[in-house]
Design a protein around this motif. Structure first.
Motif, PDB file in Angstrom:
ATOM      1  N   MET A  12       0.859  -1.204  -0.175  1.00 31.45           N
ATOM      2  CA  MET A  12      -0.019   0.126  -0.031  1.00 31.45           C
ATOM      3  C   MET A  12       0.952   1.290   0.216  1.00 31.45           C
ATOM      4  SD  MET A  12      -2.814  -1.451  -0.194  1.00 31.45           S
ATOM      5  CE  MET A  12      -2.420  -2.936  -0.840  1.00 31.45           C
ATOM      6  N   PHE A  13       2.086   1.241   0.679  1.00 35.60           N
ATOM      7  CA  PHE A  13       2.827   2.514   0.804  1.00 35.60           C
ATOM      8  C   PHE A  13       3.531   2.737  -0.682  1.00 35.60           C
ATOM      9  CE2 PHE A  13       7.181   4.060   1.573  1.00 35.60           C
ATOM     10  CZ  PHE A  13       6.702   5.062   2.475  1.00 35.60           C
ATOM     11  N   THR A  14       3.716   1.535  -1.310  1.00 34.56           N
ATOM     12  CA  THR A  14       4.497   1.796  -2.783  1.00 34.56           C
ATOM     13  C   THR A  14       3.657   2.312  -3.651  1.00 34.56           C
ATOM     14  OG1 THR A  14       5.814  -0.259  -2.070  1.00 34.56           O
ATOM     15  CG2 THR A  14       5.565   0.342  -4.433  1.00 34.56           C
ATOM     16  N   LYS A  50      -3.342   0.128 -18.544  1.00 30.44           N
ATOM     17  CA  LYS A  50      -2.895   1.625 -18.698  1.00 30.44           C
ATOM     18  C   LYS A  50      -1.388   2.068 -19.136  1.00 30.44           C
ATOM     19  CE  LYS A  50      -6.580   4.128 -16.472  1.00 30.44           C
ATOM     20  NZ  LYS A  50      -6.625   4.520 -15.001  1.00 30.44           N
ATOM     21  N   PRO A  51      -1.059   2.874 -20.061  1.00 35.50           N
ATOM     22  CA  PRO A  51       0.246   2.886 -20.254  1.00 35.50           C
ATOM     23  C   PRO A  51       1.160   3.102 -19.108  1.00 35.50           C
ATOM     24  CG  PRO A  51      -1.061   4.118 -21.714  1.00 35.50           C
ATOM     25  CD  PRO A  51      -2.051   3.783 -20.676  1.00 35.50           C
ATOM     26  N   ASP A  52       0.875   3.834 -18.100  1.00 36.69           N
ATOM     27  CA  ASP A  52       1.543   4.045 -16.887  1.00 36.69           C
ATOM     28  C   ASP A  52       1.273   3.077 -15.924  1.00 36.69           C
ATOM     29  OD1 ASP A  52      -0.897   4.702 -16.148  1.00 36.69           O
ATOM     30  OD2 ASP A  52      -0.375   6.748 -15.127  1.00 36.69           O
ATOM     31  N   VAL A  53       0.955   1.864 -16.193  1.00 38.08           N
ATOM     32  CA  VAL A  53       0.574   0.851 -15.204  1.00 38.08           C
ATOM     33  C   VAL A  53       1.910   0.411 -14.324  1.00 38.08           C
ATOM     34  CG1 VAL A  53       1.240  -1.090 -16.748  1.00 38.08           C
ATOM     35  CG2 VAL A  53      -0.279  -1.533 -14.501  1.00 38.08           C
ATOM     36  N   THR A  54       1.484   0.471 -13.028  1.00 35.98           N
ATOM     37  CA  THR A  54       2.689  -0.049 -12.130  1.00 35.98           C
ATOM     38  C   THR A  54       2.638  -1.473 -11.711  1.00 35.98           C
ATOM     39  OG1 THR A  54       2.565   2.094 -11.011  1.00 35.98           O
ATOM     40  CG2 THR A  54       3.813   0.275  -9.721  1.00 35.98           C
ATOM     41  N   ILE A  55       4.026  -2.243 -11.778  1.00 36.08           N
ATOM     42  CA  ILE A  55       4.062  -3.325 -11.750  1.00 36.08           C
ATOM     43  C   ILE A  55       4.568  -3.958 -10.503  1.00 36.08           C
ATOM     44  CG2 ILE A  55       5.216  -5.480 -12.846  1.00 36.08           C
ATOM     45  CD1 ILE A  55       3.227  -4.279 -14.724  1.00 36.08           C
ATOM     46  N   MET A  56       3.990  -4.998  -9.856  1.00 39.77           N
ATOM     47  CA  MET A  56       4.534  -5.203  -8.373  1.00 39.77           C
ATOM     48  C   MET A  56       4.395  -6.605  -8.228  1.00 39.77           C
ATOM     49  SD  MET A  56       2.493  -2.223  -6.294  1.00 39.77           S
ATOM     50  CE  MET A  56       2.858  -2.676  -4.617  1.00 39.77           C
ATOM     51  N   HIS A  57       5.210  -7.319  -7.378  1.00 39.50           N
ATOM     52  CA  HIS A  57       5.368  -8.590  -7.009  1.00 39.50           C
ATOM     53  C   HIS A  57       6.225  -8.542  -5.438  1.00 39.50           C
ATOM     54  CE1 HIS A  57       6.392 -12.743  -6.963  1.00 39.50           C
ATOM     55  NE2 HIS A  57       5.843 -13.148  -8.338  1.00 39.50           N
ATOM     56  N   PRO A  58       5.549  -9.419  -4.663  1.00 36.13           N
ATOM     57  CA  PRO A  58       6.192  -9.524  -3.095  1.00 36.13           C
ATOM     58  C   PRO A  58       7.405 -10.375  -3.210  1.00 36.13           C
ATOM     59  CG  PRO A  58       4.218 -11.073  -3.473  1.00 36.13           C
ATOM     60  CD  PRO A  58       4.224 -10.014  -4.531  1.00 36.13           C
ATOM     61  N   GLY A  59       7.720 -11.010  -4.395  1.00 39.26           N
ATOM     62  CA  GLY A  59       8.903 -11.837  -4.397  1.00 39.26           C
ATOM     63  C   GLY A  59       8.731 -13.021  -3.664  1.00 39.26           C
ATOM     64  N   PRO A  60       9.324 -14.309  -3.704  1.00 36.65           N
ATOM     65  CA  PRO A  60      10.292 -14.240  -4.872  1.00 36.65           C
ATOM     66  C   PRO A  60       9.752 -14.491  -6.260  1.00 36.65           C
ATOM     67  CG  PRO A  60      10.177 -16.351  -3.421  1.00 36.65           C
ATOM     68  CD  PRO A  60       9.344 -15.321  -2.564  1.00 36.65           C
ATOM     69  N   ALA A  75       9.644  -7.855 -15.457  1.00 37.02           N
ATOM     70  CA  ALA A  75      10.187  -7.618 -13.936  1.00 37.02           C
ATOM     71  C   ALA A  75      11.281  -6.608 -13.885  1.00 37.02           C
ATOM     72  CB  ALA A  75      10.485  -9.015 -13.690  1.00 37.02           C
ATOM     73  N   ASP A  76      12.007  -6.464 -14.834  1.00 37.59           N
ATOM     74  CA  ASP A  76      13.108  -5.348 -14.912  1.00 37.59           C
ATOM     75  C   ASP A  76      12.762  -4.081 -15.644  1.00 37.59           C
ATOM     76  OD1 ASP A  76      14.471  -7.512 -13.604  1.00 37.59           O
ATOM     77  OD2 ASP A  76      15.129  -8.329 -15.673  1.00 37.59           O
ATOM     78  N   GLY A  77      11.441  -3.938 -16.178  1.00 44.38           N
ATOM     79  CA  GLY A  77      11.216  -2.825 -16.765  1.00 44.38           C
ATOM     80  C   GLY A  77      11.205  -1.631 -16.153  1.00 44.38           C
ATOM     81  N   VAL A  87       8.304  -1.684  -9.797  1.00 41.61           N
ATOM     82  CA  VAL A  87       8.655  -1.334  -8.596  1.00 41.61           C
ATOM     83  C   VAL A  87       8.889  -2.094  -7.593  1.00 41.61           C
ATOM     84  CG1 VAL A  87       7.432   0.967  -8.836  1.00 41.61           C
ATOM     85  CG2 VAL A  87       6.228  -0.926  -7.810  1.00 41.61           C
ATOM     86  N   ILE A  88       9.360  -3.578  -8.226  1.00 37.68           N
ATOM     87  CA  ILE A  88       9.720  -4.536  -7.337  1.00 37.68           C
ATOM     88  C   ILE A  88      10.550  -4.407  -6.123  1.00 37.68           C
ATOM     89  CG2 ILE A  88      10.159  -7.046  -7.387  1.00 37.68           C
ATOM     90  CD1 ILE A  88       8.714  -7.209 -10.153  1.00 37.68           C
ATOM     91  N   LEU A  89      11.781  -3.763  -6.700  1.00 34.03           N
ATOM     92  CA  LEU A  89      12.698  -3.368  -5.677  1.00 34.03           C
ATOM     93  C   LEU A  89      12.359  -2.353  -4.845  1.00 34.03           C
ATOM     94  CD1 LEU A  89      15.959  -4.348  -7.900  1.00 34.03           C
ATOM     95  CD2 LEU A  89      14.894  -5.713  -6.058  1.00 34.03           C
TER      96      LEU A  89
END
Ligand code: NCD
Length: 324
Positions: free
Chosen positions: A155-157, A268-278, A290-292, A296-298
Protein backbone atom coordinates in the motif's frame (compact mmCIF):
# COMPACT_ATOMS: atom_id res chain seq x y z
CA UNK A 1 -10.72 -13.48 21.40
CA UNK A 2 -11.03 -11.98 17.91
CA UNK A 3 -7.99 -10.52 16.12
CA UNK A 4 -9.21 -6.95 16.46
CA UNK A 5 -9.64 -7.27 20.23
CA UNK A 6 -6.10 -8.56 20.53
CA UNK A 7 -4.55 -6.12 18.07
CA UNK A 8 -5.87 -2.83 19.32
CA UNK A 9 -5.08 -1.44 22.76
CA UNK A 10 -7.53 0.48 24.93
CA UNK A 11 -6.11 3.75 23.58
CA UNK A 12 -6.98 2.69 20.00
CA UNK A 13 -3.28 2.16 19.14
CA UNK A 14 -1.57 -1.00 17.91
CA UNK A 15 -0.82 -3.65 20.53
CA UNK A 16 -0.04 -6.55 18.21
CA UNK A 17 -0.01 -6.62 14.39
CA UNK A 18 -1.65 -9.88 13.34
CA UNK A 19 -3.87 -9.20 10.32
CA UNK A 20 -5.31 -6.31 8.31
CA UNK A 21 -8.89 -7.42 8.89
CA UNK A 22 -9.94 -5.96 12.21
CA UNK A 23 -7.99 -2.72 11.65
CA UNK A 24 -9.57 0.53 10.49
CA UNK A 25 -8.77 3.03 7.75
CA UNK A 26 -7.44 5.63 10.18
CA UNK A 27 -4.91 3.18 11.65
CA UNK A 28 -3.78 2.04 8.20
CA UNK A 29 -3.19 5.63 7.13
CA UNK A 30 -1.33 6.27 10.39
CA UNK A 31 0.99 3.32 9.63
CA UNK A 32 1.63 4.70 6.12
CA UNK A 33 2.31 8.22 7.43
CA UNK A 34 4.64 6.91 10.14
CA UNK A 35 6.50 4.83 7.54
CA UNK A 36 6.83 7.95 5.39
CA UNK A 37 8.56 9.71 8.30
CA UNK A 38 11.06 6.82 8.56
CA UNK A 39 12.12 6.77 4.90
CA UNK A 40 14.55 9.60 5.62
CA UNK A 41 16.36 7.52 8.27
CA UNK A 42 17.32 4.94 5.68
CA UNK A 43 18.85 7.66 3.50
CA UNK A 44 20.91 9.27 6.32
CA UNK A 45 24.63 8.60 6.73
CA UNK A 46 23.90 7.18 10.21
CA UNK A 47 20.85 5.03 9.64
CA UNK A 48 19.53 4.94 13.19
CA UNK A 49 16.95 6.54 15.48
CA UNK A 50 16.93 5.79 19.22
CA UNK A 51 13.19 4.95 19.51
CA UNK A 52 13.59 1.34 20.61
CA UNK A 53 16.94 1.60 22.39
CA UNK A 54 17.14 -0.97 25.18
CA UNK A 55 14.35 -3.12 23.69
CA UNK A 56 14.87 -6.71 22.62
CA UNK A 57 13.17 -8.07 19.52
CA UNK A 58 13.27 -11.74 18.53
CA UNK A 59 12.68 -12.81 14.93
CA UNK A 60 11.15 -16.25 15.36
CA UNK A 61 11.01 -17.86 11.93
CA UNK A 62 9.53 -21.34 11.61
CA UNK A 63 9.56 -21.06 7.80
CA UNK A 64 12.29 -19.98 5.39
CA UNK A 65 12.48 -16.33 4.42
CA UNK A 66 15.06 -13.97 2.99
CA UNK A 67 13.67 -10.50 2.35
CA UNK A 68 11.03 -10.48 5.09
CA UNK A 69 13.42 -11.61 7.84
CA UNK A 70 16.23 -9.34 6.66
CA UNK A 71 14.06 -6.24 6.40
CA UNK A 72 12.54 -6.91 9.85
CA UNK A 73 16.08 -7.21 11.23
CA UNK A 74 17.25 -4.00 9.55
CA UNK A 75 14.10 -2.18 10.70
CA UNK A 76 14.69 -3.23 14.32
CA UNK A 77 18.37 -2.22 14.13
CA UNK A 78 17.49 1.16 12.62
CA UNK A 79 15.20 1.71 15.61
CA UNK A 80 18.22 0.88 17.86
CA UNK A 81 16.67 -2.30 19.30
CA UNK A 82 18.72 -5.42 20.04
CA UNK A 83 17.68 -8.18 17.64
CA UNK A 84 17.99 -11.93 17.80
CA UNK A 85 17.22 -14.21 14.87
CA UNK A 86 16.02 -17.68 15.74
CA UNK A 87 15.53 -20.21 13.00
CA UNK A 88 13.27 -22.66 14.77
CA UNK A 89 13.61 -25.42 12.18
CA UNK A 90 17.17 -25.86 13.49
CA UNK A 91 16.31 -25.27 17.10
CA UNK A 92 14.37 -26.46 20.13
CA UNK A 93 11.11 -27.52 18.47
CA UNK A 94 13.22 -29.76 16.24
CA UNK A 95 14.18 -31.50 19.51
CA UNK A 96 10.53 -31.92 20.44
CA UNK A 97 9.96 -28.88 22.66
CA UNK A 98 6.44 -27.44 22.36
CA UNK A 99 5.88 -24.00 20.89
CA UNK A 100 4.61 -22.67 24.22
CA UNK A 101 7.66 -23.98 26.11
CA UNK A 102 9.96 -22.27 23.58
CA UNK A 103 8.01 -19.05 24.12
CA UNK A 104 8.11 -19.30 27.91
CA UNK A 105 11.90 -19.63 27.75
CA UNK A 106 12.26 -16.58 25.52
CA UNK A 107 9.86 -14.64 27.76
CA UNK A 108 12.12 -15.50 30.72
CA UNK A 109 14.90 -13.64 28.85
CA UNK A 110 12.78 -10.45 28.98
CA UNK A 111 12.09 -10.10 25.29
CA UNK A 112 9.80 -7.18 24.32
CA UNK A 113 8.58 -8.24 20.88
CA UNK A 114 8.37 -11.37 18.74
CA UNK A 115 8.23 -11.24 14.94
CA UNK A 116 6.75 -14.57 13.90
CA UNK A 117 6.55 -16.50 10.66
CA UNK A 118 4.88 -19.89 10.77
CA UNK A 119 3.45 -22.37 8.24
CA UNK A 120 0.19 -22.73 10.21
CA UNK A 121 -2.63 -20.24 9.69
CA UNK A 122 -3.47 -18.65 13.05
CA UNK A 123 -0.03 -19.25 14.62
CA UNK A 124 0.67 -15.56 15.34
CA UNK A 125 -2.80 -15.13 16.82
CA UNK A 126 -2.30 -18.21 19.02
CA UNK A 127 1.01 -16.88 20.28
CA UNK A 128 -0.45 -13.40 20.90
CA UNK A 129 -3.18 -15.02 23.01
CA UNK A 130 -0.59 -16.81 25.12
CA UNK A 131 2.30 -14.42 25.73
CA UNK A 132 2.91 -12.21 28.76
CA UNK A 133 0.96 -8.92 28.52
CA UNK A 134 4.02 -6.72 27.97
CA UNK A 135 5.08 -8.56 24.78
CA UNK A 136 3.97 -7.49 21.28
CA UNK A 137 3.57 -9.96 18.43
CA UNK A 138 4.08 -9.00 14.80
CA UNK A 139 2.87 -11.48 12.19
CA UNK A 140 5.45 -11.99 9.42
CA UNK A 141 3.23 -14.51 7.58
CA UNK A 142 1.06 -17.35 8.90
CA UNK A 143 0.16 -20.17 6.52
CA UNK A 144 -2.26 -18.99 3.85
CA UNK A 145 -3.96 -16.62 6.25
CA UNK A 146 -2.24 -13.28 6.52
CA UNK A 147 0.93 -11.29 5.83
CA UNK A 148 -0.02 -7.83 7.03
CA UNK A 149 3.36 -6.05 6.84
CA UNK A 150 3.74 -7.17 3.21
CA UNK A 151 0.30 -5.72 2.41
CA UNK A 152 1.21 -2.44 4.15
CA UNK A 153 4.49 -2.09 2.25
CA UNK A 154 2.53 -2.70 -0.95
CA UNK A 155 0.00 0.00 0.00
CA UNK A 156 2.89 2.31 0.84
CA UNK A 157 4.44 1.65 -2.58
CA UNK A 158 1.13 2.27 -4.39
CA UNK A 159 0.57 5.52 -2.47
CA UNK A 160 4.07 6.75 -3.30
CA UNK A 161 3.69 6.03 -7.02
CA UNK A 162 0.01 6.88 -7.59
CA UNK A 163 -0.78 9.36 -4.81
CA UNK A 164 -3.12 9.10 -1.81
CA UNK A 165 -6.46 8.82 -3.66
CA UNK A 166 -7.00 5.05 -3.92
CA UNK A 167 -10.61 5.73 -5.01
CA UNK A 168 -9.55 6.39 -8.60
CA UNK A 169 -7.39 3.27 -8.90
CA UNK A 170 -8.02 -0.08 -10.55
CA UNK A 171 -5.74 -2.71 -8.98
CA UNK A 172 -5.49 -6.24 -10.43
CA UNK A 173 -3.94 -9.04 -8.34
CA UNK A 174 -2.84 -11.81 -10.71
CA UNK A 175 -1.80 -15.37 -9.87
CA UNK A 176 -2.14 -17.94 -7.14
CA UNK A 177 -4.74 -16.20 -4.98
CA UNK A 178 -5.85 -19.49 -3.44
CA UNK A 179 -2.63 -20.14 -1.52
CA UNK A 180 -1.60 -16.54 -0.94
CA UNK A 181 -1.59 -14.90 2.48
CA UNK A 182 -0.29 -11.81 0.69
CA UNK A 183 -3.39 -11.56 -1.55
CA UNK A 184 -5.77 -11.89 1.40
CA UNK A 185 -4.04 -9.10 3.32
CA UNK A 186 -3.78 -6.89 0.22
CA UNK A 187 -7.51 -7.24 -0.52
CA UNK A 188 -8.43 -6.18 3.03
CA UNK A 189 -6.02 -3.23 2.89
CA UNK A 190 -7.14 -2.07 -0.57
CA UNK A 191 -10.77 -2.20 0.58
CA UNK A 192 -10.04 -0.27 3.78
CA UNK A 193 -8.31 2.39 1.70
CA UNK A 194 -11.44 2.58 -0.52
CA UNK A 195 -9.78 1.46 -3.75
CA UNK A 196 -12.07 2.10 -6.74
CA UNK A 197 -11.83 -1.37 -8.32
CA UNK A 198 -10.04 -4.41 -6.88
CA UNK A 199 -9.74 -7.39 -9.22
CA UNK A 200 -8.35 -10.88 -8.85
CA UNK A 201 -7.23 -12.69 -11.98
CA UNK A 202 -6.39 -16.41 -12.09
CA UNK A 203 -7.47 -19.81 -13.41
CA UNK A 204 -10.55 -21.16 -11.62
CA UNK A 205 -8.44 -23.68 -9.68
CA UNK A 206 -6.40 -20.88 -8.06
CA UNK A 207 -9.32 -18.72 -6.89
CA UNK A 208 -10.94 -19.53 -3.52
CA UNK A 209 -14.69 -20.13 -3.42
CA UNK A 210 -16.87 -17.08 -2.60
CA UNK A 211 -14.07 -14.63 -3.45
CA UNK A 212 -16.63 -12.03 -4.54
CA UNK A 213 -17.73 -11.81 -0.89
CA UNK A 214 -14.30 -10.20 -0.23
CA UNK A 215 -15.39 -7.22 -2.34
CA UNK A 216 -13.37 -8.00 -5.47
CA UNK A 217 -14.19 -8.65 -9.13
CA UNK A 218 -13.07 -12.07 -10.33
CA UNK A 219 -11.57 -12.65 -13.81
CA UNK A 220 -10.32 -15.82 -15.49
CA UNK A 221 -8.90 -14.09 -18.54
CA UNK A 222 -5.68 -12.10 -18.11
CA UNK A 223 -6.28 -9.41 -20.74
CA UNK A 224 -9.81 -8.80 -19.47
CA UNK A 225 -8.64 -8.73 -15.85
CA UNK A 226 -5.83 -6.21 -16.39
CA UNK A 227 -7.79 -4.00 -18.83
CA UNK A 228 -7.06 -0.33 -17.96
CA UNK A 229 -5.40 -1.36 -14.69
CA UNK A 230 -3.35 1.29 -12.84
CA UNK A 231 -1.52 -1.31 -10.76
CA UNK A 232 -0.87 -5.02 -11.38
CA UNK A 233 0.35 -7.14 -8.49
CA UNK A 234 1.65 -10.55 -9.50
CA UNK A 235 1.90 -13.52 -7.18
CA UNK A 236 4.09 -16.58 -7.23
CA UNK A 237 2.65 -20.04 -7.90
CA UNK A 238 2.98 -21.43 -4.37
CA UNK A 239 3.78 -25.05 -5.21
CA UNK A 240 4.70 -25.82 -1.60
CA UNK A 241 1.09 -25.17 -0.54
CA UNK A 242 -0.63 -26.90 -3.46
CA UNK A 243 -2.22 -30.24 -2.72
CA UNK A 244 -2.38 -32.20 -5.95
CA UNK A 245 -2.21 -30.86 -9.49
CA UNK A 246 -4.12 -27.60 -9.89
CA UNK A 247 -2.48 -26.64 -13.16
CA UNK A 248 -1.71 -28.56 -16.35
CA UNK A 249 1.87 -27.17 -16.47
CA UNK A 250 3.92 -24.07 -15.71
CA UNK A 251 4.36 -23.59 -19.44
CA UNK A 252 0.61 -23.49 -20.02
CA UNK A 253 0.18 -21.13 -17.06
CA UNK A 254 2.75 -18.77 -18.57
CA UNK A 255 0.99 -18.90 -21.94
CA UNK A 256 -2.35 -17.88 -20.39
CA UNK A 257 -1.47 -15.86 -17.26
CA UNK A 258 2.23 -14.99 -17.53
CA UNK A 259 2.53 -11.20 -17.90
CA UNK A 260 4.51 -10.12 -20.97
CA UNK A 261 5.04 -6.66 -22.49
CA UNK A 262 2.63 -7.66 -25.26
CA UNK A 263 -0.19 -8.60 -22.86
CA UNK A 264 0.49 -5.46 -20.82
CA UNK A 265 -0.81 -3.30 -23.66
CA UNK A 266 -4.29 -4.02 -22.24
CA UNK A 267 -3.42 -2.10 -19.05
CA UNK A 268 -2.98 1.69 -18.71
CA UNK A 269 0.27 2.89 -20.35
CA UNK A 270 1.61 4.02 -16.96
CA UNK A 271 0.64 0.80 -15.15
CA UNK A 272 2.75 0.00 -12.09
CA UNK A 273 4.07 -3.57 -11.83
CA UNK A 274 4.49 -5.16 -8.41
CA UNK A 275 5.42 -8.56 -6.94
CA UNK A 276 6.14 -9.48 -3.28
CA UNK A 277 8.96 -11.85 -4.35
CA UNK A 278 10.38 -14.35 -4.82
CA UNK A 279 9.77 -14.00 -8.58
CA UNK A 280 9.63 -17.00 -10.87
CA UNK A 281 10.84 -15.49 -14.11
CA UNK A 282 9.19 -17.04 -17.14
CA UNK A 283 6.31 -18.41 -15.01
CA UNK A 284 4.25 -15.52 -13.65
CA UNK A 285 6.04 -12.87 -15.65
CA UNK A 286 8.63 -12.23 -18.28
CA UNK A 287 12.03 -10.76 -17.28
CA UNK A 288 11.41 -7.78 -19.54
CA UNK A 289 8.39 -6.88 -17.35
CA UNK A 290 10.12 -7.65 -14.03
CA UNK A 291 13.13 -5.48 -14.89
CA UNK A 292 11.26 -2.87 -16.96
CA UNK A 293 10.78 0.82 -16.18
CA UNK A 294 7.24 0.32 -14.81
CA UNK A 295 8.34 -2.32 -12.28
CA UNK A 296 8.69 -1.20 -8.64
CA UNK A 297 9.58 -4.64 -7.29
CA UNK A 298 12.86 -3.52 -5.70
CA UNK A 299 11.27 -0.34 -4.30
CA UNK A 300 8.79 -2.63 -2.53
CA UNK A 301 11.72 -4.31 -0.77
CA UNK A 302 13.22 -0.96 0.32
CA UNK A 303 9.84 0.27 1.55
CA UNK A 304 9.56 -2.88 3.66
CA UNK A 305 12.12 -1.45 6.07
CA UNK A 306 10.29 1.86 6.70
CA UNK A 307 6.90 0.13 7.01
CA UNK A 308 8.27 -2.45 9.47
CA UNK A 309 9.91 0.34 11.48
CA UNK A 310 6.50 2.04 11.64
CA UNK A 311 4.62 -1.05 12.82
CA UNK A 312 7.24 -2.02 15.41
CA UNK A 313 7.55 1.48 16.86
CA UNK A 314 3.77 1.95 16.99
CA UNK A 315 3.20 -1.35 18.83
CA UNK A 316 5.98 -0.56 21.31
CA UNK A 317 5.00 3.08 21.80
CA UNK A 318 1.47 2.15 22.89
CA UNK A 319 2.88 0.13 25.76
CA UNK A 320 5.10 3.00 26.92
CA UNK A 321 1.97 5.15 27.25
CA UNK A 322 -0.04 2.60 29.22
CA UNK A 323 2.36 0.59 31.38
CA UNK A 324 0.97 -2.70 32.66
C1 NCD B 1 5.54 -13.99 0.26
C2 NCD B 1 5.30 -14.92 1.42
O1 NCD B 1 6.23 -15.45 2.01
O2 NCD B 1 4.13 -15.10 1.71
N1 NCD B 1 6.84 -13.51 0.13
C3 NCD B 1 7.32 -12.53 0.92
O3 NCD B 1 7.00 -12.40 2.08
N2 NCD B 1 8.17 -11.65 0.34
C4 NCD B 1 5.03 -14.52 -1.01
C5 NCD B 1 5.60 -15.79 -1.56
O4 NCD B 1 6.23 -16.57 -0.85
O5 NCD B 1 5.35 -16.04 -2.74
Amino acid sequence: MKHQDLQIGEDGGLRHFLSISGLNTELLVRILDTAESFTGVTEQAIKKVPLLRGKTIVNLFFEASTRTRTTFELAAKRLSADVLNINITQSATAKGESLLDTLRNLEAMHVDMFVIRHADSGAAHFIASNVAPHISIINAGDGRHSHPTQAMLDMFTIRRVKGPDFGRLRVAIVGDIMHSRVARSQIHALNLLNTGDVRIVAPKTLIPANSEALGVHVFHDLREGIRDADVIIMLRLQHERMLGALLPSEHEYYELFGVTEEKLTAAKPDVTIMHPGPINRGVEMDSEVADGSRSVILEQVSHGIAVRMAVMSMAMHRREETPE
